[in-house]
Design an enzyme around this catalytic site. Structure first.
Site, PDB file in Angstrom:
ATOM      1  N   ASP A 143       4.019  -7.549   8.897  1.00  0.00           N
ATOM      2  CA  ASP A 143       3.273  -7.825  10.171  1.00  0.00           C
ATOM      3  C   ASP A 143       3.713  -8.678  11.271  1.00  0.00           C
ATOM      4  O   ASP A 143       3.296  -8.632  12.787  1.00  0.00           O
ATOM      5  CB  ASP A 143       2.043  -7.333   9.969  1.00  0.00           C
ATOM      6  CG  ASP A 143       1.590  -5.760   9.546  1.00  0.00           C
ATOM      7  OD1 ASP A 143       3.216  -5.232   8.840  1.00  0.00           O
ATOM      8  OD2 ASP A 143       0.856  -5.228   9.100  1.00  0.00           O
ATOM      9  N   SER A 167      -9.562  -8.594   7.882  1.00  0.00           N
ATOM     10  CA  SER A 167      -8.551  -7.309   6.521  1.00  0.00           C
ATOM     11  C   SER A 167      -8.974  -6.382   7.513  1.00  0.00           C
ATOM     12  O   SER A 167      -9.747  -5.347   6.449  1.00  0.00           O
ATOM     13  CB  SER A 167      -9.275  -7.961   5.390  1.00  0.00           C
ATOM     14  OG  SER A 167      -9.155  -8.976   4.564  1.00  0.00           O
ATOM     15  N   GLY A 203      -6.781  -3.786   8.690  1.00  0.00           N
ATOM     16  CA  GLY A 203      -6.071  -2.924   9.359  1.00  0.00           C
ATOM     17  C   GLY A 203      -5.326  -3.048  10.766  1.00  0.00           C
ATOM     18  O   GLY A 203      -4.448  -2.129  11.003  1.00  0.00           O
ATOM     19  N   LYS A 237      -3.324  -4.919  16.576  1.00  0.00           N
ATOM     20  CA  LYS A 237      -1.617  -3.976  16.107  1.00  0.00           C
ATOM     21  C   LYS A 237      -1.803  -2.191  15.118  1.00  0.00           C
ATOM     22  O   LYS A 237      -3.209  -2.956  14.534  1.00  0.00           O
ATOM     23  CB  LYS A 237      -1.309  -5.089  14.922  1.00  0.00           C
ATOM     24  CG  LYS A 237      -0.331  -4.188  14.788  1.00  0.00           C
ATOM     25  CD  LYS A 237      -0.136  -4.062  12.787  1.00  0.00           C
ATOM     26  CE  LYS A 237      -0.775  -3.459  12.077  1.00  0.00           C
ATOM     27  NZ  LYS A 237      -1.181  -3.470  11.453  1.00  0.00           N
TER      28      LYS A 237
HETATM   29  O1  C5P Z   1       3.015  -9.421   4.278  1.00  0.00           O
HETATM   30  P1  C5P Z   1       1.750  -8.775   4.026  1.00  0.00           P
HETATM   31  O2  C5P Z   1       0.444 -10.750   3.487  1.00  0.00           O
HETATM   32  O3  C5P Z   1       0.930  -8.548   4.894  1.00  0.00           O
HETATM   33  O4  C5P Z   1       1.249  -8.095   3.037  1.00  0.00           O
HETATM   34  C1  C5P Z   1      -0.104  -8.276   2.105  1.00  0.00           C
HETATM   35  C2  C5P Z   1       0.793  -7.467   0.858  1.00  0.00           C
HETATM   36  O5  C5P Z   1       0.513  -5.689   0.995  1.00  0.00           O
HETATM   37  C3  C5P Z   1       1.554  -7.251  -0.351  1.00  0.00           C
HETATM   38  O6  C5P Z   1       1.476  -8.793  -0.840  1.00  0.00           O
HETATM   39  C4  C5P Z   1       1.904  -5.937  -0.857  1.00  0.00           C
HETATM   40  O7  C5P Z   1       1.483  -6.460  -1.707  1.00  0.00           O
HETATM   41  C5  C5P Z   1       1.690  -5.078   0.549  1.00  0.00           C
HETATM   42  N1  C5P Z   1       2.136  -4.920   1.149  1.00  0.00           N
HETATM   43  C6  C5P Z   1       3.390  -3.681   0.368  1.00  0.00           C
HETATM   44  N2  C5P Z   1       4.008  -2.830   1.829  1.00  0.00           N
HETATM   45  C7  C5P Z   1       4.585  -3.307   2.424  1.00  0.00           C
HETATM   46  C8  C5P Z   1       4.176  -5.001   3.249  1.00  0.00           C
HETATM   47  C9  C5P Z   1       2.547  -5.266   2.442  1.00  0.00           C
HETATM   48  O8  C5P Z   1       3.799  -3.280  -0.236  1.00  0.00           O
HETATM   49  N3  C5P Z   1       5.421  -3.783   3.387  1.00  0.00           N
END
Ligand code: C5P
Length: 296
Positions: free
Chosen positions: A149, A109, A111, A19
């Site tokens: 995501d 990890s 991005g 992505k």
């Molecule tokens: O949802 P995901 O596990 O991918 O997100 C990892 C961390 O990234 C979340 O716990 C949060 O701290 C941060 N995050 C965020 N806002 C988003 C996506 C992720 O703050 N839209």
């Protein structure tokens, strides 16, 4: 070539494309701490692969360039297995035991989706393998439980995502874009990057006029780039080398550290990737192109 499939077993294969956040604007923050985004996303031919076949009991194996990194993490945390378990809850009796194999070609990890892409491919692959009648919207709801995501990775076509990533508008007219992906193979923590973000209420993506992709991209940005560069100054080096290799536009994807350079042709991208590999043999460097148009 790694093979884990018994002779004669029916195998379901599902691509887990990387992505790429071509632009990512942080427009606000929810009361639970998650950030509101306005992000232009596309997917690449480069990616991981999920392979599924029936087995006497559930199994999981990993191969590929970045398999070792994942093997060090506990299996229970793997998003592929969490995805399998969540879909099984929704599927009931049709969800027979399966062996799942993950070919891990993308850095972890970094991005560019990684775990989210794998989780989405597992959900799509198992839905087909188990032949279960679950609508895309329901699959996206299950996906969102696994990560912000995952719904966009389920859509796997050019799109704009808003909310925390779950409010998706697909784009059918984005051209195929030749890219080089480069990562110094040092991880950046996503929560840490968001925490260091100074402004959380930035302007959304501007309106795009028809057929003006490059001007539109040039006007946009990735708001996570400044905090990520503070955590990992190597990102400056990655962007500099991509620029020097002739990229028309260079930017970080997601919360980093993978950066992408946009090139005019796939040949240009391939020769830039060769040059970068010679300069930084210990990096992940991949020439690829985006998957344009609607998901097939
Ligand atoms: O949802 P995901 O596990 O991918 O997100 C990892 C961390 O990234 C979340 O716990 C949060 O701290 C941060 N995050 C965020 N806002 C988003 C996506 C992720 O703050 N839209």
């Amino acid at each position: 070539m790694f093979s884990h499939k018994p002779v004669g077993a029916v195998e379901t294969t599902e691509a887990a494309p990387a992505k790429i956040n071509l632009a990512l604007h942080v427009t606000g923050q929810r009361t639970d701490g998650y950030h509101l985004l306005d992000t232009l996303v596309t997917f690449t031919e480069a990616g991981d692969v999920i392979r599924i076949h029936d087995a006497p009991g559930d199994g999981f194996s990993i191969s590929g360039s970045f398999a070792d990194v994942l093997r060090q993490a506990t299996t229970k945390e793997n998003l592929v297995l969490k995805a399998r378990d969540l879909l099984r809850e929704a599927a009931g009796a049709r969800a027979r035991p399966v062996a799942i194999h993950l070919e891990k070609n993308l850095p972890v990890s970094s991005g560019i989706g990684g775990g989210s892409a794998d989780a989405a491919a597992t959900l799509r692959g198992l839905r087909r393998h188990w032949n279960i009648d679950i609508a895309d919207a329901e699959l996206a709801e299950i996906g969102l439980k696994l990560g912000a995501d995952v719904p966009m990775c389920l859509a796997r076509q050019p799109l704009i995502a808003r909310g925390i990533g779950e409010d998706i508008s697909t784009i059918d007219d984005m051209p195929v874009i030749p890219l080089v992906l480069a990562n110094p193979l040092k991880g950046v923590s996503t929560p840490e990057v968001f925490k260091r973000l100074k402004s959380k209420t930035n302007p959304p993506l501007e309106h795009r006029d028809d057929n003006t992709w490059m001007p539109f991209l040039t006007k946009s940005r990735n708001d996570l780039e400044i905090p990520a560069r503070k955590i990992l100054p190597d990102i400056d080096d990655v962007c500099d080398l991509l620029r020097k290799a002739g990229a028309q536009l260079v930017r970080m994807s997601g919360s980093g550290a993978t950066c992408f350079g946009i090139f005019k042709t796939i040949e240009d991208a391939k020769s830039a990737a060769d040059q970068l590999r010679r300069q930084r043999p210990d990096w992940y460097v991949q020439a690829t192109k985006t998957i344009g148009g609607p998901a097939r």
